[in-house]
Design a protein around this motif. Structure first.
Motif, PDB file in Angstrom:
ATOM      1  N   PRO A 267       3.555  -3.105   7.728  1.00  0.00           N
ATOM      2  CA  PRO A 267       2.529  -4.373   7.553  1.00  0.00           C
ATOM      3  C   PRO A 267       1.354  -4.134   5.855  1.00  0.00           C
ATOM      4  CG  PRO A 267       2.812  -4.587   9.969  1.00  0.00           C
ATOM      5  CD  PRO A 267       2.618  -2.704   9.043  1.00  0.00           C
ATOM      6  N   ARG A 268       1.935  -4.964   5.168  1.00  0.00           N
ATOM      7  CA  ARG A 268       1.100  -4.629   4.023  1.00  0.00           C
ATOM      8  C   ARG A 268      -0.338  -5.320   3.765  1.00  0.00           C
ATOM      9  NH1 ARG A 268      -0.954  -7.494   0.431  1.00  0.00           N
ATOM     10  NH2 ARG A 268      -1.494  -7.385  -1.988  1.00  0.00           N
ATOM     11  N   THR A 269      -1.021  -4.736   3.264  1.00  0.00           N
ATOM     12  CA  THR A 269      -2.560  -4.846   3.624  1.00  0.00           C
ATOM     13  C   THR A 269      -3.753  -5.210   2.775  1.00  0.00           C
ATOM     14  OG1 THR A 269      -2.698  -2.766   4.532  1.00  0.00           O
ATOM     15  CG2 THR A 269      -2.804  -4.015   6.334  1.00  0.00           C
ATOM     16  N   GLU A 270      -4.382  -4.980   2.594  1.00  0.00           N
ATOM     17  CA  GLU A 270      -4.860  -4.767   0.623  1.00  0.00           C
ATOM     18  C   GLU A 270      -6.107  -3.820   0.943  1.00  0.00           C
ATOM     19  OE1 GLU A 270      -5.953  -6.892  -1.476  1.00  0.00           O
ATOM     20  OE2 GLU A 270      -4.538  -7.931  -0.263  1.00  0.00           O
ATOM     21  N   HIS A 271      -6.098  -3.136   2.294  1.00  0.00           N
ATOM     22  CA  HIS A 271      -6.281  -1.893   2.616  1.00  0.00           C
ATOM     23  C   HIS A 271      -5.147  -0.728   1.257  1.00  0.00           C
ATOM     24  CE1 HIS A 271      -6.333   2.617   4.390  1.00  0.00           C
ATOM     25  NE2 HIS A 271      -7.289   2.387   4.332  1.00  0.00           N
ATOM     26  N   GLY A 272      -3.539  -0.664   1.413  1.00  0.00           N
ATOM     27  CA  GLY A 272      -2.581  -0.466   1.238  1.00  0.00           C
ATOM     28  C   GLY A 272      -2.794   1.138   1.882  1.00  0.00           C
ATOM     29  N   VAL A 273      -1.583   2.040   1.325  1.00  0.00           N
ATOM     30  CA  VAL A 273      -2.251   3.491   1.488  1.00  0.00           C
ATOM     31  C   VAL A 273      -2.276   4.425   0.513  1.00  0.00           C
ATOM     32  CG1 VAL A 273       0.037   5.490   2.094  1.00  0.00           C
ATOM     33  CG2 VAL A 273       0.551   2.698   2.853  1.00  0.00           C
ATOM     34  N   ARG A 274      -2.912   5.299   1.146  1.00  0.00           N
ATOM     35  CA  ARG A 274      -3.937   6.287   0.344  1.00  0.00           C
ATOM     36  C   ARG A 274      -3.151   6.971   1.183  1.00  0.00           C
ATOM     37  NH1 ARG A 274     -10.425   5.630   1.080  1.00  0.00           N
ATOM     38  NH2 ARG A 274      -9.660   5.956   3.539  1.00  0.00           N
ATOM     39  N   VAL A 275      -3.732   8.351  -0.083  1.00  0.00           N
ATOM     40  CA  VAL A 275      -2.475   9.834  -0.086  1.00  0.00           C
ATOM     41  C   VAL A 275      -3.735  10.714  -0.644  1.00  0.00           C
ATOM     42  CG1 VAL A 275      -0.457  11.252  -0.700  1.00  0.00           C
ATOM     43  CG2 VAL A 275      -0.604   8.549  -0.298  1.00  0.00           C
ATOM     44  N   SER A 276      -3.549  11.644  -0.264  1.00  0.00           N
ATOM     45  CA  SER A 276      -3.913  13.205  -0.188  1.00  0.00           C
ATOM     46  C   SER A 276      -3.470  14.314  -0.274  1.00  0.00           C
ATOM     47  CB  SER A 276      -5.825  13.315   0.212  1.00  0.00           C
ATOM     48  OG  SER A 276      -6.400  15.034  -0.012  1.00  0.00           O
ATOM     49  N   GLY A 277      -3.107  14.511  -1.563  1.00  0.00           N
ATOM     50  CA  GLY A 277      -2.178  16.170  -1.280  1.00  0.00           C
ATOM     51  C   GLY A 277      -1.114  16.152  -2.931  1.00  0.00           C
ATOM     52  N   ASP A 278      -0.449  16.364  -3.093  1.00  0.00           N
ATOM     53  CA  ASP A 278       0.429  16.837  -3.978  1.00  0.00           C
ATOM     54  C   ASP A 278       1.763  15.935  -3.728  1.00  0.00           C
ATOM     55  OD1 ASP A 278       2.145  17.782  -6.414  1.00  0.00           O
ATOM     56  OD2 ASP A 278       2.266  19.799  -6.099  1.00  0.00           O
ATOM     57  N   PRO A 279       1.870  15.083  -5.443  1.00  0.00           N
ATOM     58  CA  PRO A 279       2.958  14.249  -4.757  1.00  0.00           C
ATOM     59  C   PRO A 279       3.867  15.008  -4.836  1.00  0.00           C
ATOM     60  CG  PRO A 279       1.587  13.776  -6.783  1.00  0.00           C
ATOM     61  CD  PRO A 279       0.971  15.076  -6.198  1.00  0.00           C
ATOM     62  N   GLU A 280       4.230  15.848  -5.197  1.00  0.00           N
ATOM     63  CA  GLU A 280       5.956  16.754  -5.045  1.00  0.00           C
ATOM     64  C   GLU A 280       5.619  17.683  -4.184  1.00  0.00           C
ATOM     65  OE1 GLU A 280       8.108  16.472  -7.796  1.00  0.00           O
ATOM     66  OE2 GLU A 280       7.269  14.920  -8.567  1.00  0.00           O
ATOM     67  N   ARG A 281       4.709  17.290  -3.482  1.00  0.00           N
ATOM     68  CA  ARG A 281       4.738  18.448  -2.414  1.00  0.00           C
ATOM     69  C   ARG A 281       5.906  17.426  -0.951  1.00  0.00           C
ATOM     70  NH1 ARG A 281       0.145  20.088   2.101  1.00  0.00           N
ATOM     71  NH2 ARG A 281       1.398  21.063   3.165  1.00  0.00           N
ATOM     72  N   MET A 282       6.890  18.462  -0.630  1.00  0.00           N
ATOM     73  CA  MET A 282       8.258  18.636   0.121  1.00  0.00           C
ATOM     74  C   MET A 282       7.594  18.319   1.310  1.00  0.00           C
ATOM     75  SD  MET A 282      10.433  18.192  -1.647  1.00  0.00           S
ATOM     76  CE  MET A 282      11.682  17.570  -0.238  1.00  0.00           C
ATOM     77  N   ILE A 283       7.770  17.082   2.010  1.00  0.00           N
ATOM     78  CA  ILE A 283       7.151  16.572   3.746  1.00  0.00           C
ATOM     79  C   ILE A 283       8.656  17.260   4.531  1.00  0.00           C
ATOM     80  CG2 ILE A 283       6.037  14.923   5.507  1.00  0.00           C
ATOM     81  CD1 ILE A 283       4.218  16.052   2.652  1.00  0.00           C
ATOM     82  N   ALA A 284       8.440  17.539   5.600  1.00  0.00           N
ATOM     83  CA  ALA A 284       9.085  17.496   7.141  1.00  0.00           C
ATOM     84  C   ALA A 284       8.286  17.314   8.040  1.00  0.00           C
ATOM     85  CB  ALA A 284      10.255  19.089   6.456  1.00  0.00           C
TER      86      ALA A 284
END
Length: 377
Positions: A267-284
């Motif tokens: 669900p959408r919130t004002e907090h939103g989604v924060r990310v720490s890390g290389d945006p190009e890093r592959m996530i499995a």
């Protein structure tokens, strides 16, 4: 058939056993009479004023929330405080309030299962597995002609349940010997004479909570005046319950794309989604914890996952976690948003169980956002 509050709570306690809650937690029934009828149930994350008003206005008989109304003990529920006023209004309106907090976190399926499912994680396992229920193994020596009757009696008392099988037992045959002494009343043999009997050694597992009942059944069923038996406490093994989940994405995604998936599925919130890390890093591989999760950083790092999704990440724990080269990328979401998917799961499971029992109950999940943050600039 209409359900009573006791009927509904019986199902909720099976789904989210109060004994699974952490020792500091406050779960269970807050307001309500177990005998009162329940026709409508509302699920919400927080028992806040706006949610309680929604429950009362919608004429819901029961409000089930994830967070407690009063986590710490209080000496007064006077209507002079916001929480006191909530309690007065709940009681006055006949609206019951029931809390499933860390017992729902540790359940399977529970809060983190719902979060993992929302993110399409597969092959999930607990991040912090709880020990399985304490188990014993009972061993009894019985004349071969009584073996099956003994197995039946122990099974009826709660022994021999292994997964989807019951009456599970193992036996081997040998020779037992004894000599009755003065005062004995032997079922086999004579006082003062050595007796040899062909006996079976029967072994069955049982929940430790059933130990007393199983031993009593053994003594009542055995023909001997003094039956020989042993009880062994089995080693504790991890269960499929516990906090957090580890899973695998259907296909690897770049961190930026994975974060976008998280934002789309929660669900959408004002907090939103924060990310720490290389945006190009592959996530499995991904670990998730519904609610505040920075206390689990060390466990997450040892798990070797590519990303960690949780809420309420603080600056210092987060920067320390990112200091490890092999550490996971961090995806921080609003506390409310991380736990909201569980409401749909709880609604589905409760409805299914009540329907199977012949009860008819209307249910609804509150969509009122009770996240603490209301504006982001």
């Amino acid at each position: 058939m209409d359900a009573t509050l006791a009927d509904v709570l019986g199902v909720l306690d099976r789904l989210y056993d109060p004994t699974w809650a952490e020792s500091w937690d406050a779960v269970g029934l807050v307001t309500g009479d177990p005998a009162q009828p329940v026709r409508r149930v509302l699920f919400a994350v927080d028992p806040m004023r706006v949610v309680v008003d929604e429950a009362i206005a919608g004429e819901f008989d029961l409000l089930v929330t994830h967070h407690p109304l009063s986590l710490k003990g209080v000496s007064s529920v006077a209507a002079t405080t916001p929480k006191g006023r909530v309690i007065h209004d709940l009681i006055r309106s006949g609206t019951a309030l029931h809390v499933c907090h860390t017992n729902a976190d540790n359940a399977n399926p529970g809060v983190s299962d719902a979060l993992a499912a929302a993110l399409e994680l597969q092959d999930t396992t607990p991040l912090k597995a709880m020990p399985a229920d304490a188990m014993d193994k009972i061993v009894v020596y019985v004349p071969v002609g009584e073996t099956q009757a003994m197995i039946d009696a122990l099974a009826a008392a709660g022994a021999g349940q292994i997964g989807d099988y019951d009456r599970a037992a193992w036996s081997s045959t040998g020779e037992g010997t004894f000599r009755p002494l003065d005062g004995a009343n032997p079922a086999i043999g004579q006082v003062g004479e050595i007796e040899r009997v062909v006996e079976d050694r029967v072994e069955m597992v049982l929940p430790r909570s059933r130990r007393r009942a199983v031993v009593e059944a053994l003594k009542q069923t055995h023909s001997y005046e003094e039956p020989a038996f042993d009880i062994f406490e089995m080693a504790a093994l991890p269960s499929n319950r516990g906090g957090g989940r580890i899973g695998v994405l259907r296909e690897p995604l770049k961190l930026a794309d994975f974060a976008a998936l998280v934002a789309e599925r929660l669900p959408r919130t004002e907090h939103g989604v924060r990310v720490s890390g290389d945006p190009e890093r592959m996530i499995a591989t991904v670990a998730v914890v519904g609610g505040a999760g920075d206390s689990e950083f060390e466990r997450v790092r040892r798990a070797g996952v590519d990303a960690y999704v949780t809420a309420d990440l603080r600056h210092h724990p987060a920067t320390e976690a990112r200091a490890y080269d092999e550490g996971p990328a961090l995806v921080d979401v609003a506390h409310w948003a991380s736990e909201w998917p569980w409401l749909k799961d709880a609604e589905r499971l409760l409805t299914s169980a009540l329907t199977a029992g012949g009860f008819t109950v209307e249910t609804e999940v509150s969509t009122v956002c009770t996240d603490a943050w209301t504006l982001r600039l």
